[in-house]
Design a protein around this motif. Structure first.
Motif, short mmCIF file in Angstrom:
data_model
loop_
_atom_site.label_atom_id
_atom_site.label_comp_id
_atom_site.label_asym_id
_atom_site.label_seq_id
_atom_site.Cartn_x
_atom_site.Cartn_y
_atom_site.Cartn_z
N THR A 24 0.85 -1.19 0.00
CA THR A 24 0.00 0.00 0.00
C THR A 24 0.89 1.24 0.00
OG1 THR A 24 -0.11 0.40 2.39
CG2 THR A 24 -1.68 -1.19 1.49
N VAL A 83 -6.11 -12.33 10.80
CA VAL A 83 -7.13 -11.48 10.18
C VAL A 83 -8.11 -12.33 9.38
CG1 VAL A 83 -7.56 -9.50 8.66
CG2 VAL A 83 -5.42 -9.60 9.97
N TYR A 112 3.50 0.53 2.88
CA TYR A 112 3.51 -0.64 3.76
C TYR A 112 3.42 -1.90 2.91
CZ TYR A 112 2.65 2.95 7.18
OH TYR A 112 2.78 4.08 7.94
N ARG A 116 1.02 -12.67 3.97
CA ARG A 116 0.10 -13.45 4.79
C ARG A 116 0.18 -14.92 4.45
NH1 ARG A 116 -1.74 -9.28 1.93
NH2 ARG A 116 -2.63 -7.51 3.05
C1 LIG Z 1 -0.04 -3.28 4.12
C2 LIG Z 1 -1.41 -3.34 4.74
C3 LIG Z 1 -2.18 -4.47 4.59
C4 LIG Z 1 -3.46 -4.55 5.14
N1 LIG Z 1 -4.19 -5.68 4.93
C5 LIG Z 1 -5.44 -5.76 5.41
C6 LIG Z 1 -6.23 -6.91 5.16
O1 LIG Z 1 -5.80 -7.90 4.55
N2 LIG Z 1 -7.50 -6.92 5.65
C7 LIG Z 1 -8.03 -5.88 6.35
O2 LIG Z 1 -9.20 -5.94 6.74
N3 LIG Z 1 -7.28 -4.77 6.61
C8 LIG Z 1 -6.01 -4.70 6.15
N4 LIG Z 1 -5.26 -3.59 6.42
C9 LIG Z 1 -5.83 -2.56 7.31
C10 LIG Z 1 -6.74 -1.60 6.58
O3 LIG Z 1 -5.94 -0.52 6.11
C11 LIG Z 1 -7.83 -1.01 7.53
O4 LIG Z 1 -7.22 -0.39 8.64
C12 LIG Z 1 -8.79 -2.09 8.06
O5 LIG Z 1 -9.33 -2.85 7.02
C13 LIG Z 1 -9.93 -1.46 8.87
O6 LIG Z 1 -10.67 -0.64 8.07
P1 LIG Z 1 -11.67 0.44 8.64
O7 LIG Z 1 -10.85 1.30 9.57
O8 LIG Z 1 -12.19 1.17 7.49
O9 LIG Z 1 -12.69 -0.33 9.40
C14 LIG Z 1 -3.98 -3.47 5.89
C15 LIG Z 1 -3.20 -2.33 6.06
C16 LIG Z 1 -1.93 -2.26 5.51
C17 LIG Z 1 -1.09 -1.03 5.73
#
Ligand SMILES: Cc1cc2nc3c(=O)[nH]c(=O)nc-3n(C[C@H](O)[C@H](O)[C@H](O)COP(=O)(O)O)c2cc1C
Length: 172
Positions: A24, A83, A112, A116
């Motif tokens: 990301t 997750v 980032y 997984r």
């Molecule tokens: C590199 C990276 C990978 C991520 N992978 C996931 C993921 O596989 N699933 C997920 O739900 N959130 C993932 N996140 C977190 C999301 O950015 C987000 O914080 C989370 O989905 C919660 O979303 P919300 O705050 O809109 O509820 C990841 C974040 C980063 C930086």
């Protein structure tokens, strides 16, 4: 805008030895996803690129976990955690995720990176009740206090066990 997907009970499993990789930007928008990510989520590359990573967020996941994830990577450290993710068709798959900050040659944060793997069935059996307790605390709290209520539940469990968060997730 995030699409609304109705979650189903259909579970999908990441094959043993396969890794889901995504990158990301600094804001959490997807800049890269490997073939396994596309396969297991059912999203096309065009549907994922540029989107927030919460496109695969499952409603069963406590907000407190993502709060800890972001707090950890923003502090320059690596996050490890279990997750549950949502597929495009509403199904789900569990992963054990490692998320790290990425830097350029000048030491500046560029985004980032996440790798997984398939989690063990035993680990999932242990983590699910923890997440359920965190979710229950979030639902019982006001929106403003949901995260701290959830983090307190996790902290309480770690203190009872006398372990750090990383020790906890790596010994499940
Ligand atoms: C590199 C990276 C990978 C991520 N992978 C996931 C993921 O596989 N699933 C997920 O739900 N959130 C993932 N996140 C977190 C999301 O950015 C987000 O914080 C989370 O989905 C919660 O979303 P919300 O705050 O809109 O509820 C990841 C974040 C980063 C930086």
């Amino acid at each position: 805008m995030k699409q609304r997907i109705a979650p189903t009970d259909k579970e999908w499993f990441l094959p043993e030895g396969e890794t889901i990789i995504s990158k990301t930007d600094t804001k959490g928008r997807i800049t890269y996803g490997n073939g396994i990510l596309l396969e297991i989520t059912g999203f096309s590359e065009a549907e994922l690129l540029g989107k927030q990573h919460n496109i695969v967020r499952h409603p069963d996941m406590p907000r407190g976990v993502f709060h800890l994830l972001w707090e950890t990577v923003k502090a320059g450290e690596e996050f490890n955690g279990y997750v549950k993710n949502l597929r495009k068709d509403g199904g789900f798959y569990w992963v054990f995720a490692n998320v790290t900050p990425s830097y350029n040659g000048r030491g500046e944060l560029v985004g980032y990176y996440s790798v997984r793997r398939k989690p063990s069935a035993a680990a999932l059996k242990s983590i699910q009740p923890v997440y359920q307790q965190m979710l229950a605390a979030e639902r019982a709290a006001t929106t403003k206090e949901a995260i701290s209520a959830s983090r307190n539940v996790l902290q309480g469990i770690l203190e009872t066990k006398g372990v750090s968060y990383d020790e906890f997730v790596f010994t499940l």
